[in-house]
Design an enzyme around this catalytic site. Structure first.
Site, PDB file in Angstrom:
ATOM      1  N   ASP A  59      39.498  83.567  57.654  1.00 37.57           N
ATOM      2  CA  ASP A  59      39.501  82.452  56.705  1.00 37.57           C
ATOM      3  C   ASP A  59      38.217  82.537  55.879  1.00 37.57           C
ATOM      4  O   ASP A  59      37.114  82.376  56.425  1.00 37.57           O
ATOM      5  CB  ASP A  59      39.549  81.142  57.510  1.00 37.57           C
ATOM      6  CG  ASP A  59      39.579  79.913  56.626  1.00 37.57           C
ATOM      7  OD1 ASP A  59      39.146  79.993  55.452  1.00 37.57           O
ATOM      8  OD2 ASP A  59      40.023  78.867  57.112  1.00 37.57           O
ATOM      9  N   ILE A  60      38.339  82.781  54.582  1.00 39.53           N
ATOM     10  CA  ILE A  60      37.126  83.011  53.780  1.00 39.53           C
ATOM     11  C   ILE A  60      36.338  81.730  53.487  1.00 39.53           C
ATOM     12  O   ILE A  60      35.277  81.792  52.878  1.00 39.53           O
ATOM     13  CB  ILE A  60      37.406  83.787  52.463  1.00 39.53           C
ATOM     14  CG1 ILE A  60      38.403  83.050  51.589  1.00 39.53           C
ATOM     15  CG2 ILE A  60      37.832  85.214  52.746  1.00 39.53           C
ATOM     16  CD1 ILE A  60      38.468  83.590  50.169  1.00 39.53           C
ATOM     17  N   ASN A  87      40.701  86.249  44.570  1.00 37.29           N
ATOM     18  CA  ASN A  87      42.057  85.815  44.234  1.00 37.29           C
ATOM     19  C   ASN A  87      42.589  84.666  45.090  1.00 37.29           C
ATOM     20  O   ASN A  87      43.400  83.874  44.621  1.00 37.29           O
ATOM     21  CB  ASN A  87      42.995  87.035  44.360  1.00 37.29           C
ATOM     22  CG  ASN A  87      44.451  86.640  44.372  1.00 37.29           C
ATOM     23  OD1 ASN A  87      45.012  86.282  43.338  1.00 37.29           O
ATOM     24  ND2 ASN A  87      45.071  86.668  45.551  1.00 37.29           N
ATOM     25  N   TYR A 151      43.225  70.984  41.464  1.00 32.84           N
ATOM     26  CA  TYR A 151      43.390  72.410  41.164  1.00 32.84           C
ATOM     27  C   TYR A 151      42.742  72.762  39.829  1.00 32.84           C
ATOM     28  O   TYR A 151      41.984  73.731  39.711  1.00 32.84           O
ATOM     29  CB  TYR A 151      44.882  72.717  41.138  1.00 32.84           C
ATOM     30  CG  TYR A 151      45.240  74.168  40.928  1.00 32.84           C
ATOM     31  CD1 TYR A 151      44.916  75.125  41.883  1.00 32.84           C
ATOM     32  CD2 TYR A 151      45.917  74.582  39.784  1.00 32.84           C
ATOM     33  CE1 TYR A 151      45.258  76.452  41.703  1.00 32.84           C
ATOM     34  CE2 TYR A 151      46.270  75.904  39.600  1.00 32.84           C
ATOM     35  CZ  TYR A 151      45.944  76.842  40.557  1.00 32.84           C
ATOM     36  OH  TYR A 151      46.281  78.159  40.380  1.00 32.84           O
ATOM     37  N   ALA A 154      39.032  72.682  40.010  1.00 30.77           N
ATOM     38  CA  ALA A 154      38.512  73.870  40.699  1.00 30.77           C
ATOM     39  C   ALA A 154      38.593  75.103  39.796  1.00 30.77           C
ATOM     40  O   ALA A 154      37.636  75.877  39.689  1.00 30.77           O
ATOM     41  CB  ALA A 154      39.304  74.104  41.987  1.00 30.77           C
ATOM     42  N   ILE A 184      53.672  81.941  37.830  1.00 31.65           N
ATOM     43  CA  ILE A 184      54.033  83.239  38.407  1.00 31.65           C
ATOM     44  C   ILE A 184      54.825  82.979  39.692  1.00 31.65           C
ATOM     45  O   ILE A 184      54.415  82.144  40.510  1.00 31.65           O
ATOM     46  CB  ILE A 184      52.754  84.062  38.732  1.00 31.65           C
ATOM     47  CG1 ILE A 184      51.852  84.211  37.489  1.00 31.65           C
ATOM     48  CG2 ILE A 184      53.116  85.418  39.322  1.00 31.65           C
ATOM     49  CD1 ILE A 184      52.443  84.968  36.315  1.00 31.65           C
TER      50      ILE A 184
END
Ligand code: NAD
Length: 250
Positions: A59-60, A87, A151, A154, A184
């Site tokens: 988990d980054i 990403n 979102y 951010a 997308i």
């Protein structure tokens, strides 16, 4: 199409969607790719036996995982990182009347804080390679829509970091760019808090608002990511490249 032989790259969120497409595209151009996401099973699926792709499950948003990635680059990539693709991201869909501070924390800890942490940790290796930082922003950063305040907030930060870092790092030979995808077709649309019928209607409405009338594919984004990583893009920095079927033209 673009020769990336022996280039060292990291793609966060490489276990699905856009990250998977970029990782596979970079590997097919000859790059060495480290993919990072939380679940080993999805990372293995991305690699699909390709020897150019290795993975680190974690988990980054956890600083210990960021440190582990930094050490990997120093040891396995010889301290040189040609391309960092920030990403991984998450998109809560809620009006301000329903949002909780936990939604804010989750969106900003992944979409913003983890991106900053990984960039700062690997920056000496990116400078050593005169490499590129590629951030995943969104068409929403410049085209606000209801229900997406966390979102869009951010991703606006992501776009502005991209521009400022490009100015700061140009003299060191490092380019910093972002891609601003429109709609997308990926899993990100399936992990909202909407029920299936609301989700279907939401996607139909969005498709109608796109001049090209349809969602894009993860491969559309991977093509731009490959171009930006190539020598053909050597004079491009500080750019937020739209790949959105014309959605951002309004
Ligand atoms: P996705 O849900 O398929 O991919 C997100 C990836 O991030 C997954 O692999 C997930 O495992 C990983 N991830 C999530 N939390 C993580 C964490 N804490 N640590 C490590 N990895 C984590 O969605 P996607 O559409 O491929 O999204 C990729 C990026 O593109 C995101 O930043 C997203 O905001 C951006 N984007 C997507 C769209 C779209 O329409 N799909 C539009 C604009 C921008």
């Amino acid at each position: 199409m673009y020769d990336m032989t022996n280039k060292t790259t990291i793609v966060t969120g490489g276990g699905s969607g856009i990250g998977r497409a970029i990782a596979r595209r970079y590997a097919s151009e000859g790059a060495r790719v480290l993919i990072v996401a939380r679940h080993e099973s999805s990372l293995k699926e991305t690699a699909d036996g390709n020897p150019n792709i290795t993975w680190l499950a974690g988990d980054i948003t956890d600083d210990a995982v960021v440190e582990e990635i930094g050490r990997y680059v120093e040891k396995e990539f010889g301290g040189k990182l040609d391309v960092l693709v920030n990403n991984a991201g998450w998109c809560p869909v809620q009006q301000i009347t329903e949002i909780t501070v936990q939604d804010y924390d989750k969106a900003f800890s992944l979409d913003v804080r983890a991106l900053v942490a990984l960039t700062v940790r690997t920056l000496p290796c990116i400078i050593a390679a005169k490499g590129m930082i590629l951030n995943m922003s969104s068409v929403g950063a410049d085209h606000p829509a209801a229900g997406l305040s966390m979102y869009i907030g951010a991703k606006s930060a992501v776009s502005q970091f991209t521009r400022v870092w490009a100015i700061e790092l140009a003299s060191k030979g490092v380019r910093v760019n972002a891609i601003a995808p429109g709609a997308i077709e990926t899993n990100i649309w399936n992990v909202t808090n909407m029920d299936k019928e609301a989700e279907r209607r939401h996607k139909e409405n969005i498709a109608r608002s796109i001049p090209m009338g349809r969602f894009g594919s993860a491969d559309d984004i991977a093509s731009m990511a490959a171009f930006l990583a190539s020598d053909q893009a050597s004079y491009i920095t500080g750019a937020i490249m739209p790949v959105d079927g014309g959605q951002g033209a309004f």
